[in-house]
Design a protein around this motif. Structure first.
Motif, PDB file in Angstrom:
ATOM      1  N   PHE A  54       0.917  -1.719  -0.084  1.00 55.44           N
ATOM      2  CA  PHE A  54      -0.245  -0.182  -0.359  1.00 55.44           C
ATOM      3  C   PHE A  54       0.859   1.249  -0.335  1.00 55.44           C
ATOM      4  O   PHE A  54       0.731   2.141  -0.523  1.00 55.44           O
ATOM      5  N   LEU A  55       1.889   1.607   0.761  1.00 50.68           N
ATOM      6  CA  LEU A  55       3.158   2.339   1.040  1.00 50.68           C
ATOM      7  C   LEU A  55       3.595   2.541  -0.213  1.00 50.68           C
ATOM      8  O   LEU A  55       3.812   3.929  -0.407  1.00 50.68           O
ATOM      9  N   GLU A  56       3.538   1.965  -1.007  1.00 48.35           N
ATOM     10  CA  GLU A  56       4.658   1.610  -2.194  1.00 48.35           C
ATOM     11  C   GLU A  56       3.951   2.461  -3.176  1.00 48.35           C
ATOM     12  O   GLU A  56       3.666   3.351  -4.087  1.00 48.35           O
ATOM     13  N   GLU A  57       2.883   1.399  -2.898  1.00 44.62           N
ATOM     14  CA  GLU A  57       1.825   2.321  -4.669  1.00 44.62           C
ATOM     15  C   GLU A  57       0.709   4.006  -4.016  1.00 44.62           C
ATOM     16  O   GLU A  57       1.498   4.921  -4.984  1.00 44.62           O
ATOM     17  N   VAL A  58       1.233   4.104  -3.140  1.00 45.96           N
ATOM     18  CA  VAL A  58       1.100   5.631  -2.734  1.00 45.96           C
ATOM     19  C   VAL A  58       2.652   6.616  -2.898  1.00 45.96           C
ATOM     20  O   VAL A  58       1.704   7.788  -3.121  1.00 45.96           O
ATOM     21  N   LYS A  59       3.165   5.836  -2.451  1.00 41.29           N
ATOM     22  CA  LYS A  59       4.378   6.610  -2.701  1.00 41.29           C
ATOM     23  C   LYS A  59       4.893   7.131  -4.335  1.00 41.29           C
ATOM     24  O   LYS A  59       4.956   8.187  -5.141  1.00 41.29           O
ATOM     25  N   ARG A  60       4.323   6.249  -5.073  1.00 39.32           N
ATOM     26  CA  ARG A  60       3.283   6.101  -6.773  1.00 39.32           C
ATOM     27  C   ARG A  60       3.110   6.735  -7.114  1.00 39.32           C
ATOM     28  O   ARG A  60       2.535   7.057  -8.291  1.00 39.32           O
ATOM     29  N   ASP A  61       2.184   7.597  -6.334  1.00 33.42           N
ATOM     30  CA  ASP A  61       1.407   8.217  -7.168  1.00 33.42           C
ATOM     31  C   ASP A  61      -0.133   7.547  -7.600  1.00 33.42           C
ATOM     32  O   ASP A  61      -0.636   7.779  -8.875  1.00 33.42           O
ATOM     33  N   GLN A  62       0.042   5.585  -7.088  1.00 33.59           N
ATOM     34  CA  GLN A  62      -1.272   5.733  -7.778  1.00 33.59           C
ATOM     35  C   GLN A  62      -2.199   5.026  -7.429  1.00 33.59           C
ATOM     36  O   GLN A  62      -3.295   4.124  -7.716  1.00 33.59           O
ATOM     37  N   LEU A  63      -2.338   5.884  -5.800  1.00 27.36           N
ATOM     38  CA  LEU A  63      -4.018   5.699  -5.536  1.00 27.36           C
ATOM     39  C   LEU A  63      -4.483   6.972  -5.141  1.00 27.36           C
ATOM     40  O   LEU A  63      -4.007   7.950  -5.422  1.00 27.36           O
TER      41      LEU A  63
END
Length: 63
Positions: A54-63
């Motif tokens: 989840f954190l990785e997706e947030v960091k990549r601005d994917q959520l």
């Protein structure tokens, strides 16, 4: 009472400028999340791998 979160070491994001955020506590294989304004209310529990994803997706601005 929650045996996981009793005595847990909670932390907030380094981006937090106010108390309008969430706190996270980690243990082997698990992560818990709670609202900083309502600390005595329920916490959400996730397997650590899911929380990291989840954190990785947030960091990549994917959520």
């Amino acid at each position: 009472m929650d045996p996981f979160t009793d005595g847990a070491q909670w932390r907030t994001s380094s981006y937090t400028q106010q108390q309008n955020c969430v706190e996270v506590a980690d243990s082997p294989g698990r992560s818990a999340v709670r609202d900083t304004k309502h600390r005595m209310q329920a916490t959400l529990h996730f397997p650590s791998a899911e929380w990291r994803a989840f954190l990785e997706e947030v960091k990549r601005d994917q959520l």
